[in-house]
Structures are given as structure tokens and as C-alpha cells.
Design an enzyme around this catalytic site. Structure first.
Site, mmCIF file in Angstrom:
data_model
loop_
_atom_site.group_PDB
_atom_site.id
_atom_site.type_symbol
_atom_site.label_atom_id
_atom_site.label_comp_id
_atom_site.label_asym_id
_atom_site.label_seq_id
_atom_site.Cartn_x
_atom_site.Cartn_y
_atom_site.Cartn_z
ATOM 1 N N ASP A 104 4.563 -61.961 11.109
ATOM 2 C CA ASP A 104 3.152 -61.696 10.850
ATOM 3 C C ASP A 104 2.223 -62.318 11.887
ATOM 4 O O ASP A 104 2.515 -63.385 12.441
ATOM 5 C CB ASP A 104 2.750 -62.238 9.470
ATOM 6 N N LYS A 105 1.103 -61.666 12.103
ATOM 7 C CA LYS A 105 0.100 -62.174 13.039
ATOM 8 C C LYS A 105 -0.303 -63.605 12.692
ATOM 9 O O LYS A 105 -0.522 -64.440 13.573
ATOM 10 C CB LYS A 105 -1.130 -61.264 13.020
#
Length: 247
Positions: A104-105
């Protein structure tokens, strides 16, 4: 491939088709042709030869690489250049590579990058049950009940997560080892118990460990890591039903 030629199984392995052992099996099964003729497992091939695997020609590919990257938060795990802050632009690596799965970012830590599609599929396919380890910090105290609940399987995304290994490592921290990769899985699992993740760091994929690599840095995996990884992937399938039709 020089004038001495190359063993067929190494040629297929270097091209990302399969492991050397599997190449021998496929040759014995009659699924490998060299210049239109059934191949022998131990034979050598030369630059002038045409090699076919399951009816598809195999071409020599560029150097196979697997990079170990310590992805910072804010970087997006995609090969799409139109995405701002994508991992490709961030690394500026000279070969065309792409991420093994996603991180995930808002998460950080270990990310593998490669130009070997077969390895990507074998590592990421959930049915192969390969381990990924994370260190997680949450917004309140980790209780025995939370640890037990997380480890026994959590109902998210219209399914129940696999049982997994969870260990408390601090007042608000725990370690978790997953063998599947649902979308934002750890965050959703925590939310089910009314916990919010404040920090999520991946530290291991199979035998590859992040170690002390600095945030934003990368390195090629070592020969020893590569050898062990190939051994762990030996019996893994890259996709459901992938392979040659039975004769």
C-alpha cells in the site's frame, strides 16, 4: 550463449520459463522441442537453435534480476508511468522491471522488483501459501483477545482470512505472517476489531529479509538468496492449470 552452447535446462531457466529441474521433466515428457525435434534433457542448445516450450518459442531474455527495495511511504507500487510517485520513476532502474505484488501507498518496507514474470506469479499466487511478514503498529493496546482473533481468521471482503501467526511485540505493536494477500488485508483485519493501523512495515517475503537496508534504497538479492528462493519455489505453480496439455 557462446560457441560452447548452453544446457537446455539452464536456457529455459534463464528465460524465465521454469526451473532447471522442471525443464528436465518437461523435456522428458516431450513438451520441449529444439529445431522441431523432441529435446533430450541433457542436450546443449546454441544461438542458431530454435527452442519451443509447450508449442511456444522461447527466446533468450535480458539478465534476470530481483531487487530488494525498501519502499518508503507515499510511493505507489505500479508500473504505470501515469501514476504520480510510481515505483518505476522512483527507482530509475536501467532495466524494465515491475513489482512483485503490491505494498500500500501508506505502507513501507520490503518490496521485490523483477523482470521475471514466472517468479512473480509463483510468489504471489495464494494457493502456494508463501509467507510474508509484517511489523504493525496500531492506535491502542494489543490485547490477548486481539492477537487470538487476528490469528484465527477474520471475516473481510466476503471471505474469512486464513489462520496466521501473530505475536505481540510491544504495547501497541505486533508481528504477523500471512500466506495470502487480500486487498489491504491487515488494515481491514484490524478494523474488524476496531483497531486502526498507524504504521505497517513489511520485513520479509519468503526467505528474503529487509534487514538494515535504508528507506528508499535497493540491492540485488544475493546468489545465496536466489538459490534458496528457487528451491522454495520449486513445487509452486505460477497459475491455475498452467502447463502443457497432457499427451
Amino acid at each position: 550463449m557462446d560457441g560452447q552452447g548452453m544446457r537446455l535446462n539452464k536456457f529455459l531457466s534463464d528465460a524465465g520459463v521454469c526451473s532447471r529441474r522442471e525443464a528436465d521433466r518437461q523435456a522428458q515428457a516431450g513438451n520441449v522441442l529444439v529445431n522441431g525435434e523432441p529435446a533430450n534433457p541433457g542436450q546443449k542448445v546454441f544461438s542458431k537453435d530454435r527452442v519451443f516450450f509447450c508449442g511456444k518459442e522461447v527466446l533468450p531474455e535480458e539478465k534476470k534480476v530481483i531487487l530488494l527495495v525498501n519502499k518508503p511511504t507515499g510511493i505507489v507500487c505500479t508500473a504505470q508511468k501515469k501514476e504520480k510517485n510510481n515505483i518505476i520513476d522512483f527507482l530509475q532502474y536501467p532495466l524494465r522491471i515491475y513489482p512483485v505484488g503490491r505494498l500500500d501507498k501508506d505502507s513501507h518496507g520490503l518490496l521485490l522488483m523483477t523482470n521475471n514474470g514466472d517468479i512473480v506469479n509463483k510468489i504471489m499466487r495464494a494457493a502456494n501459501r508463501h509467507e510474508k511478514e509484517y511489523q504493525v503498529t496500531v492506535d491502542r493496546e494489543v490485547t490477548p483477545g486481539f492477537v487470538k482473533g487476528m490469528s484465527q481468521g477474520v471475516p473481510i471482503l466476503d471471505t474469512v482470512t486464513r489462520k496466521c501467526w501473530v505475536e505481540k511485540t510491544g504495547k501497541r505493536r505486533f508481528k504477523i505472517i500471512l500466506t495470502q494477500g487480500l486487498n489491504r488485508q491487515i488494515r481491514r483485519m484490524c478494523e474488524y476489531f476496531d483497531y486502526q493501523v498507524t504504521d505497517l512495515k513489511r520485513t520479509r517475503i519468503m526467505n528474503i529479509k529487509l534487514g538494515s537496508l535504508e528507506s528508499g534504497a535497493y540491492r540485488e538479492i544475493t546468489k545465496e538468496e536466489w538459490k534458496e528462493l528457487m528451491s522454495l519455489l520449486e513445487d509452486s505453480r505460477s497459475a491455475p492449470g498452467k502447463g502443457c496439455a497432457k499427451k
